[in-house]
Design a protein around this motif. Structure first.
Motif, PDB file in Angstrom:
ATOM      1  N   ASN A  46       0.863  -1.167   0.000  1.00 58.68           N
ATOM      2  CA  ASN A  46       0.000   0.000   0.000  1.00 58.68           C
ATOM      3  C   ASN A  46       0.910   1.231   0.000  1.00 58.68           C
ATOM      4  N   PRO A  47       0.874   2.063  -1.045  1.00 55.66           N
ATOM      5  CA  PRO A  47       1.804   3.192  -1.126  1.00 55.66           C
ATOM      6  C   PRO A  47       1.570   4.255  -0.051  1.00 55.66           C
ATOM      7  N   GLN A  48       0.358   4.341   0.486  1.00 57.67           N
ATOM      8  CA  GLN A  48       0.078   5.357   1.507  1.00 57.67           C
ATOM      9  C   GLN A  48       0.593   4.945   2.874  1.00 57.67           C
ATOM     10  N   THR A  49       0.419   3.654   3.212  1.00 60.54           N
ATOM     11  CA  THR A  49       0.785   3.207   4.555  1.00 60.54           C
ATOM     12  C   THR A  49       2.062   2.388   4.582  1.00 60.54           C
ATOM     13  N   GLY A  50       2.494   1.888   3.429  1.00 67.48           N
ATOM     14  CA  GLY A  50       3.660   1.028   3.381  1.00 67.48           C
ATOM     15  C   GLY A  50       3.350  -0.403   3.812  1.00 67.48           C
ATOM     16  N   GLU A  51       2.088  -0.666   4.132  1.00 65.26           N
ATOM     17  CA  GLU A  51       1.662  -1.991   4.584  1.00 65.26           C
ATOM     18  C   GLU A  51       1.774  -3.008   3.450  1.00 65.26           C
ATOM     19  N   SER A  52       2.286  -4.187   3.770  1.00 66.07           N
ATOM     20  CA  SER A  52       2.403  -5.263   2.791  1.00 66.07           C
ATOM     21  C   SER A  52       1.040  -5.935   2.626  1.00 66.07           C
ATOM     22  N   ILE A  53       0.622  -6.146   1.370  1.00 63.57           N
ATOM     23  CA  ILE A  53      -0.662  -6.789   1.102  1.00 63.57           C
ATOM     24  C   ILE A  53      -0.480  -7.887   0.059  1.00 63.57           C
ATOM     25  N   LEU A  54      -1.445  -8.769  -0.007  1.00 56.39           N
ATOM     26  CA  LEU A  54      -1.418  -9.846  -0.987  1.00 56.39           C
ATOM     27  C   LEU A  54      -2.418  -9.506  -2.090  1.00 56.39           C
ATOM     28  N   LEU A  55      -1.930  -9.365  -3.317  1.00 58.82           N
ATOM     29  CA  LEU A  55      -2.792  -9.043  -4.453  1.00 58.82           C
ATOM     30  C   LEU A  55      -3.344 -10.330  -5.047  1.00 58.82           C
ATOM     31  N   LYS A  56      -4.629 -10.351  -5.286  1.00 60.47           N
ATOM     32  CA  LYS A  56      -5.306 -11.540  -5.810  1.00 60.47           C
ATOM     33  C   LYS A  56      -4.941 -11.774  -7.275  1.00 60.47           C
ATOM     34  N   PRO A  57      -5.042 -13.025  -7.728  1.00 64.39           N
ATOM     35  CA  PRO A  57      -4.848 -13.282  -9.163  1.00 64.39           C
ATOM     36  C   PRO A  57      -5.919 -12.540  -9.959  1.00 64.39           C
ATOM     37  N   ARG A  58      -5.563 -12.078 -11.133  1.00 64.45           N
ATOM     38  CA  ARG A  58      -6.525 -11.325 -11.941  1.00 64.45           C
ATOM     39  C   ARG A  58      -6.139 -11.409 -13.400  1.00 64.45           C
ATOM     40  N   LYS A  59      -7.014 -10.916 -14.236  1.00 63.57           N
ATOM     41  CA  LYS A  59      -6.750 -10.849 -15.671  1.00 63.57           C
ATOM     42  C   LYS A  59      -6.666  -9.379 -16.063  1.00 63.57           C
ATOM     43  N   VAL A  60      -5.757  -9.082 -16.994  1.00 57.66           N
ATOM     44  CA  VAL A  60      -5.580  -7.723 -17.479  1.00 57.66           C
ATOM     45  C   VAL A  60      -5.566  -7.730 -19.002  1.00 57.66           C
ATOM     46  N   ILE A  61      -5.926  -6.606 -19.587  1.00 54.20           N
ATOM     47  CA  ILE A  61      -5.869  -6.456 -21.042  1.00 54.20           C
ATOM     48  C   ILE A  61      -4.545  -5.785 -21.379  1.00 54.20           C
ATOM     49  N   VAL A  62      -3.815  -6.374 -22.316  1.00 50.59           N
ATOM     50  CA  VAL A  62      -2.550  -5.802 -22.761  1.00 50.59           C
ATOM     51  C   VAL A  62      -2.645  -5.486 -24.252  1.00 50.59           C
ATOM     52  N   PHE A  63      -1.857  -4.506 -24.672  1.00 50.58           N
ATOM     53  CA  PHE A  63      -1.835  -4.088 -26.071  1.00 50.58           C
ATOM     54  C   PHE A  63      -0.417  -4.181 -26.587  1.00 50.58           C
ATOM     55  N   LYS A  64      -0.246  -4.777 -27.750  1.00 52.59           N
ATOM     56  CA  LYS A  64       1.050  -4.853 -28.432  1.00 52.59           C
ATOM     57  C   LYS A  64       0.865  -4.218 -29.801  1.00 52.59           C
ATOM     58  N   GLU A  65       1.588  -3.119 -30.026  1.00 50.58           N
ATOM     59  CA  GLU A  65       1.439  -2.409 -31.298  1.00 50.58           C
ATOM     60  C   GLU A  65       2.038  -3.213 -32.435  1.00 50.58           C
ATOM     61  N   SER A  66       1.507  -2.983 -33.633  1.00 48.65           N
ATOM     62  CA  SER A  66       2.035  -3.670 -34.815  1.00 48.65           C
ATOM     63  C   SER A  66       3.364  -3.038 -35.213  1.00 48.65           C
ATOM     64  N   GLY A  67       4.163  -3.774 -35.953  1.00 50.54           N
ATOM     65  CA  GLY A  67       5.421  -3.243 -36.452  1.00 50.54           C
ATOM     66  C   GLY A  67       5.219  -2.032 -37.328  1.00 50.54           C
ATOM     67  N   THR A  68       4.153  -2.056 -38.124  1.00 51.48           N
ATOM     68  CA  THR A  68       3.842  -0.936 -39.018  1.00 51.48           C
ATOM     69  C   THR A  68       3.556   0.331 -38.221  1.00 51.48           C
ATOM     70  N   LEU A  69       2.725   0.221 -37.194  1.00 59.91           N
ATOM     71  CA  LEU A  69       2.383   1.382 -36.371  1.00 59.91           C
ATOM     72  C   LEU A  69       3.621   1.893 -35.637  1.00 59.91           C
ATOM     73  N   LYS A  70       4.386   0.976 -35.072  1.00 58.69           N
ATOM     74  CA  LYS A  70       5.590   1.363 -34.336  1.00 58.69           C
ATOM     75  C   LYS A  70       6.566   2.111 -35.248  1.00 58.69           C
ATOM     76  N   GLU A  71       6.731   1.620 -36.466  1.00 59.00           N
ATOM     77  CA  GLU A  71       7.628   2.256 -37.430  1.00 59.00           C
ATOM     78  C   GLU A  71       7.142   3.655 -37.798  1.00 59.00           C
ATOM     79  N   ARG A  72       5.836   3.785 -38.028  1.00 56.78           N
ATOM     80  CA  ARG A  72       5.281   5.088 -38.427  1.00 56.78           C
ATOM     81  C   ARG A  72       5.371   6.100 -37.304  1.00 56.78           C
ATOM     82  N   ILE A  73       5.199   5.645 -36.070  1.00 55.19           N
ATOM     83  CA  ILE A  73       5.305   6.561 -34.915  1.00 55.19           C
ATOM     84  C   ILE A  73       6.736   7.046 -34.757  1.00 55.19           C
ATOM     85  N   ASN A  74       7.705   6.173 -35.011  1.00 53.88           N
ATOM     86  CA  ASN A  74       9.103   6.510 -34.800  1.00 53.88           C
ATOM     87  C   ASN A  74       9.796   7.141 -36.009  1.00 53.88           C
TER      88      ASN A  74
END
Length: 78
Positions: A46-74
């Motif tokens: 916990n960043p406010q108290t510094g207390e250690s906690i156990l985070l439950k298993p969960r699912k998250v959405i991740v995004f991976k950009e395409s090579g084409t998009l990455k190239e055009r951005i850079n």
């Protein structure tokens, strides 16, 4: 025209949500891929108290950009 645009965007988000909820990847050509990843149980702090906690298993959405998009951005604008 606006109503049709809103309806198309809402339809896309509906399909995207049901795809990800179903555990499948969502690939948008020349843009990237959204996928669902499982995170295991882990220790956290916990960043406010510094207390250690156990985070439950969960699912998250991740995004991976395409090579084409990455190239055009850079690539510097002309």
């Amino acid at each position: 025209m606006r109503k049709e645009s809103v309806a198309a965007v809402e339809a896309f988000f509906s399909i995207a949500k049901s795809t990800l909820i179903g555990g499948d990847n969502l690939l948008l050509s020349n843009f990237g891929k959204f996928s669902v990843k499982s995170k295991r149980q882990r220790k956290g702090r916990n960043p406010q108290t510094g207390e250690s906690i156990l985070l439950k298993p969960r699912k998250v959405i991740v995004f991976k950009e395409s090579g084409t998009l990455k190239e055009r951005i850079n690539t510097p604008a002309a």
